[in-house]
Design a protein around this motif. Structure first.
Motif, short mmCIF file in Angstrom:
data_model
loop_
_atom_site.label_atom_id
_atom_site.label_comp_id
_atom_site.label_asym_id
_atom_site.label_seq_id
_atom_site.Cartn_x
_atom_site.Cartn_y
_atom_site.Cartn_z
N MET A 1 1.10 -1.14 -0.60
CA MET A 1 -0.01 0.17 0.08
C MET A 1 0.94 1.42 -0.02
SD MET A 1 -2.71 1.39 2.50
CE MET A 1 -2.12 1.56 4.09
N LEU A 2 0.59 1.98 -0.96
CA LEU A 2 1.59 3.63 -0.86
C LEU A 2 1.53 4.30 0.48
CD1 LEU A 2 3.26 5.57 -2.34
CD2 LEU A 2 1.35 6.26 -3.81
N VAL A 320 -10.56 15.27 -8.51
CA VAL A 320 -9.49 14.18 -8.45
C VAL A 320 -10.03 13.17 -7.87
CG1 VAL A 320 -7.21 13.41 -7.58
CG2 VAL A 320 -7.42 15.51 -9.72
N LYS A 321 -10.83 13.48 -6.75
CA LYS A 321 -10.70 12.63 -5.65
C LYS A 321 -12.56 12.13 -6.15
CE LYS A 321 -11.66 14.56 -1.37
NZ LYS A 321 -11.94 15.91 -0.75
N LYS A 322 -13.32 12.86 -6.99
CA LYS A 322 -14.06 12.04 -7.48
C LYS A 322 -13.92 10.68 -7.97
CE LYS A 322 -16.55 12.71 -10.27
NZ LYS A 322 -17.86 14.57 -11.71
N LYS A 326 -9.72 4.34 -5.34
CA LYS A 326 -9.96 4.26 -3.84
C LYS A 326 -9.19 5.57 -2.95
CE LYS A 326 -7.15 0.03 -4.90
NZ LYS A 326 -5.75 -0.93 -4.66
N ASN A 327 -8.72 5.01 -1.57
CA ASN A 327 -8.17 6.50 -0.59
C ASN A 327 -7.53 7.45 -1.64
OD1 ASN A 327 -11.03 6.06 1.01
ND2 ASN A 327 -10.11 5.34 2.67
N GLY A 391 -3.75 12.34 -7.69
CA GLY A 391 -4.46 11.67 -6.60
C GLY A 391 -3.64 10.78 -6.81
N LEU A 392 -2.74 10.27 -6.02
CA LEU A 392 -2.48 9.05 -6.29
C LEU A 392 -2.60 8.01 -4.96
CD1 LEU A 392 -0.06 11.57 -6.16
CD2 LEU A 392 1.60 9.53 -5.74
#
Length: 394
Positions: A1-2, A320-322, A326-327, A391-392
């Protein structure tokens, strides 16, 4: 997980600035890559040596940022210098980097960089994503060369910048530091990177056909008329008010744009310099642009208020969030240095917009003289006065 972590420094000693920044960013981390951005007033060679000391064997890549960086703690813009780094830590992430000063044909350099970066990663397959940083001159050619090897792999990034558009920018990749050239990082990962690439301008009713171009970036005529006179008429000023570098500031809220063939993306072309010398074939006022334009294509005058430039950062973060499945583990945000110039002393409002959306997730914003990305199945494209927010995922 990053996982991601951001560190920064405002120490005036270049070596210590790099060391402190990397030490903060790597604390408690097993770094796979450091994205490093600095003030052009510092000694970049010494700064990179300090950062490398703290990073161990993990690669670094990055460039100088125009006037500031933005991190979760706020805007870091000390006149005596600053540096900041976002570190990526993921046991399953494999990264390869490569760089080259401009020593010949940029497209051929791009091909070599792609091959060298894959070799550096120790894999013989196409990466999931790549990051690119280049000097603000021939970005499209470096990109073509990279894609000659990798194909249509999504990318993000931006061009090196300084504080005064005088060529004091630097690019760095591991121990290499140079002003003119390109560097890339390729990512082999199962995680997702989501890039939202936009100018967030409105289209006006002023549209024309590009009828003559010189050296890819000099817009000579629109509809057969002097480009500078045509543009001046569109925005309602005298061409004399747009001569020289006056054009750069005057066009931030009223730039030009071109559409991608699918119509899903309008890419901004920033008018940079109003030249009264003309060309060999047209003895009248021309416009030097920040990116390439092509004859026999349409060009449109765009518009946005300073309020809209500010609010577009929060809107782009929300987009980006939309689109993330994943989180988010971190946000890497490329914001045009020209937009920052136009926003002026209201940049604290941009910070408020971004921080409200990022919450406790680490982020870094840099300020560039060219922004890279794609949108809704468009090609990978280089533009100016744009936002390229990535977003990563965890």
């Amino acid at each position: 997980m990053l996982k991601t972590k951001v560190g920064y420094s405002v120490l005036e000693d270049s070596f210590e600035s790099g060391r402190e920044t990397a030490s903060k960013a790597t604390e408690g981390m097993n770094p796979k890559l450091g994205l490093l951005y600095t003030s052009c007033v510092l000694n970049q060679e010494d700064l990179v040596k300090g950062a490398r000391l703290a990073m161990g064997n993990a690669p670094i890549i990055g460039c100088t940022s125009s006037g500031a960086i933005m991190v979760p703690e706020g805007i870091i813009d000390q006149a005596t210098g600053f540096s900041g780094m976002m570190v990526l830590d993921d046991p399953e992430l494999i990264v390869g980097v490569a760089s080259s000063a401009r020593t010949g044909d940029p497209r051929e350099i791009g091909r070599k960089l792609a091959l060298d970066a894959i070799k550096d990663a120790g894999l013989e397959k196409v990466p999931a994503y790549f990051y690119m940083v280049a000097s603000p001159a021939e970005e499209e050619l470096y990109l073509k060369g990279i894609q000659d090897v990798l194909g249509r792999v999504p990318f993000f990034g931006g061009s090196a910048a300084d504080n005064t558009v005088e060529g004091n920018w630097k690019i760095f990749c591991n121990d290499n530091v140079f002003s003119d050239g390109c560097a890339i990082a390729v990512f082999f990962t199962k995680g997702s990177y989501v890039t939202e690439y936009t100018g967030a301008y409105h289209e006006s009713n002023h549209v024309g056909i590009v009828t003559e171009v010189a050296n890819d970036r000099t817009l000579v005529t629109i509809d057969g008329i002097s480009a500078l006179r045509k543009y001046a008429d569109w925005i309602g000023v005298s061409p004399n008010e747009l001569k020289g570098s006056n054009l750069l500031a005057a066009s931030i809220c009223k730039p030009l744009g071109v559409k991608d063939p699918l119509g899903s993306l309008t890419v901004v072309r920033h008018p940079m310099f109003g030249d009264d010398k003309g060309t060999e074939t047209f003895d009248d006022d021309t416009i030097n642009l920040g990116n390439k334009v092509v004859p026999n294509t349409a060009i449109v005058q765009l518009e946005a208020t300073v309020d809209e430039l500010i609010h577009s950062t929060g809107e782009t973060m929300r987009e980006v969030k939309k689109n993330m499945n994943k989180n988010a583990a971190g946000y890497f945000l490329v914001h045009c240095g020209g937009r920052k110039l136009g926003i002026g002393d209201r940049m604290n409002e941009v910070y408020a917009e971004v921080k409200a959306e990022a919450g406790d997730v680490p982020f870094m914003m840099i300020f560039t003289f060219g922004e890279y990305g794609y949108h809704d199945h468009s090609a990978n494209i280089c533009g100016g006065l744009m936002l390229s927010f990535t977003g990563l995922s965890e």
